[in-house]
Motif scaffolding. Structure first.
Motif, PDB file in Angstrom:
ATOM      1  N   SER A 132      -6.706 -10.048  -2.633  1.00  0.00           N
ATOM      2  CA  SER A 132      -5.825 -10.151  -3.799  1.00  0.00           C
ATOM      3  C   SER A 132      -6.213 -11.352  -4.671  1.00  0.00           C
ATOM      4  O   SER A 132      -5.848 -11.415  -5.844  1.00  0.00           O
ATOM      5  N   GLY A 189      -3.033   3.227  -5.098  1.00  0.00           N
ATOM      6  CA  GLY A 189      -1.659   3.073  -4.613  1.00  0.00           C
ATOM      7  C   GLY A 189      -1.257   1.647  -4.284  1.00  0.00           C
ATOM      8  O   GLY A 189      -0.190   1.422  -3.715  1.00  0.00           O
ATOM      9  N   GLN A 225       4.671  -2.264   3.020  1.00  0.00           N
ATOM     10  CA  GLN A 225       4.513  -3.630   2.503  1.00  0.00           C
ATOM     11  C   GLN A 225       3.603  -4.423   3.433  1.00  0.00           C
ATOM     12  O   GLN A 225       3.924  -4.626   4.606  1.00  0.00           O
ATOM     13  N   ASP A 270      -7.637  -4.057  -6.417  1.00  0.00           N
ATOM     14  CA  ASP A 270      -7.483  -3.130  -7.547  1.00  0.00           C
ATOM     15  C   ASP A 270      -8.267  -1.841  -7.332  1.00  0.00           C
ATOM     16  O   ASP A 270      -7.975  -0.819  -7.936  1.00  0.00           O
ATOM     17  N   LYS A 296       0.293  -1.871  -5.038  1.00  0.00           N
ATOM     18  CA  LYS A 296       1.225  -2.469  -5.998  1.00  0.00           C
ATOM     19  C   LYS A 296       1.393  -3.945  -5.653  1.00  0.00           C
ATOM     20  O   LYS A 296       1.534  -4.295  -4.481  1.00  0.00           O
ATOM     21  N   TYR A 301      -3.703 -11.555 -12.841  1.00  0.00           N
ATOM     22  CA  TYR A 301      -3.221 -10.175 -13.006  1.00  0.00           C
ATOM     23  C   TYR A 301      -2.679  -9.922 -14.412  1.00  0.00           C
ATOM     24  O   TYR A 301      -2.159  -8.849 -14.692  1.00  0.00           O
ATOM     25  N   TYR A 306       0.888  -1.160   0.000  1.00  0.00           N
ATOM     26  CA  TYR A 306       0.000   0.000   0.000  1.00  0.00           C
ATOM     27  C   TYR A 306       0.923   1.205   0.000  1.00  0.00           C
ATOM     28  O   TYR A 306       1.480   1.556   1.049  1.00  0.00           O
ATOM     29  N   GLN A 349       3.372  -7.641  -6.612  1.00  0.00           N
ATOM     30  CA  GLN A 349       4.405  -8.408  -7.308  1.00  0.00           C
ATOM     31  C   GLN A 349       4.092  -9.879  -7.094  1.00  0.00           C
ATOM     32  O   GLN A 349       3.581 -10.244  -6.051  1.00  0.00           O
TER      33      GLN A 349
END
Ligand code: ADP
Ligand code: ADP
Length: 236
Positions: free
Chosen positions: A48, A58, A17, A54, A60, A73, A13, A62
């Protein structure tokens, strides 16, 4: 083998992390409980799994979430379709402020289904699977908000089931309910696992012990332990 899994999932966020290198795989016809202290990332991880994060500014991500082998994704994934395949039930029952019938048929209409007989059949099937049919079958035109919290939650479960999901994500689905309604929703979950994959956040260890096949224990954004619930709960 797994129907949905995370591979080296990290989630941020902004600069914070929230998830560190999460690798979890979920089997069909099982309930997996996500447990751990408040703020450890359980809801973040759950969201997630169908890209509910989504919606948040902000965020992100991985790593990967594979659903039936495909990365959710990846570009061009249809989010409406994804969220019908991987449905979500929230802590607070959140039916739309219209009839039971319109709630449960909502996703079907969104998907462009117009055949009334088909929609009626799906509404009845879903309400039966959610163990609420007998209580609402003569009240399908009544506002969903006029029912009790426990009934509303099972209407919300039916709304998810109507669009034929494979995976059902549940975020503390019973913690806003009284004990009797909570027990009914637990019973419903145990029946649903015969056909679906269920992943549920709970802060209730006893509940995890009662209903889950596997338990993932989170702490500070990391998986501390992931094992069969029976094995984990028998440890000294
Ligand atoms: P849990 O479900 O285990 O209580 P969450 O997934 O809700 O934990 O939160 C994990 C961490 O991420 C917490 O530190 C929380 O404050 C933070 N967090 C959650 N949502 C947001 C957000 N929208 N923006 C920033 N930080 C968030
Ligand atoms: P009303 O008389 O107010 O239309 P009903 O309860 O008879 O109320 O029907 C309400 C809606 O529910 C209708 O759109 C109908 O098609 C639908 N419906 C009725 N019976 C069923 C059923 N067994 N399964 C699913 N939907 C049904």
């Amino acid at each position: 083998s797994a129907i949905i899994e995370s591979q080296n999932l990290n989630l941020f966020y902004g600069d914070f992390q929230a998830l560190y290198d999460i690798n979890l795989a979920f089997e069909p016809n099982e309930i997996t409980a996500l447990i751990g202290p408040s703020g450890c990332g359980k809801s973040t991880f759950l969201r997630s799994l169908n890209r509910m994060n989504d919606l948040i500014d902000g965020v992100k991500i991985q790593g990967k979430i594979l659903f039936q082998g495909n990365d959710i994704y990846a570009p061009h994934v249809d989010l409406v379709e994804l969220r019908s395949q991987i449905g979500m039930v929230f802590q607070q029952p959140n039916p739309f402020p219209f009839s039971v019938y319109d709630n449960v048929s909502f996703g079907l209409k969104l998907a462009g289904i117009k055949d009334k007989a088909q929609i009626d059949a799906a509404v009845e099937r879903s309400l039966k699977q959610a163990a609420i049919w007998d209580e609402v079958k003569d009240k399908l035109h009544q506002n969903a908000l006029s029912f009790s919290g426990g009934q509303q939650q099972r209407i919300c479960i039916a709304r998810v089931l109507a669009v034929s999901p494979e995976v059902i994500l549940m975020d503390e689905p019973t913690s806003a309910l009284d004990p009797i309604s909570s027990a009914k929703v637990e019973e419903t979950m145990l029946e649903l696992k015969e056909q679906y994959t269920i992943i549920t956040v709970t802060h209730n260890l006893a509940q995890a012990g009662r209903i889950s096949d596997r338990t993932a224990f989170f702490n500070a954004g990391k998986i501390v332990e992931f094992d069969k619930t029976k094995k984990m709960f028998l440890k000294p």
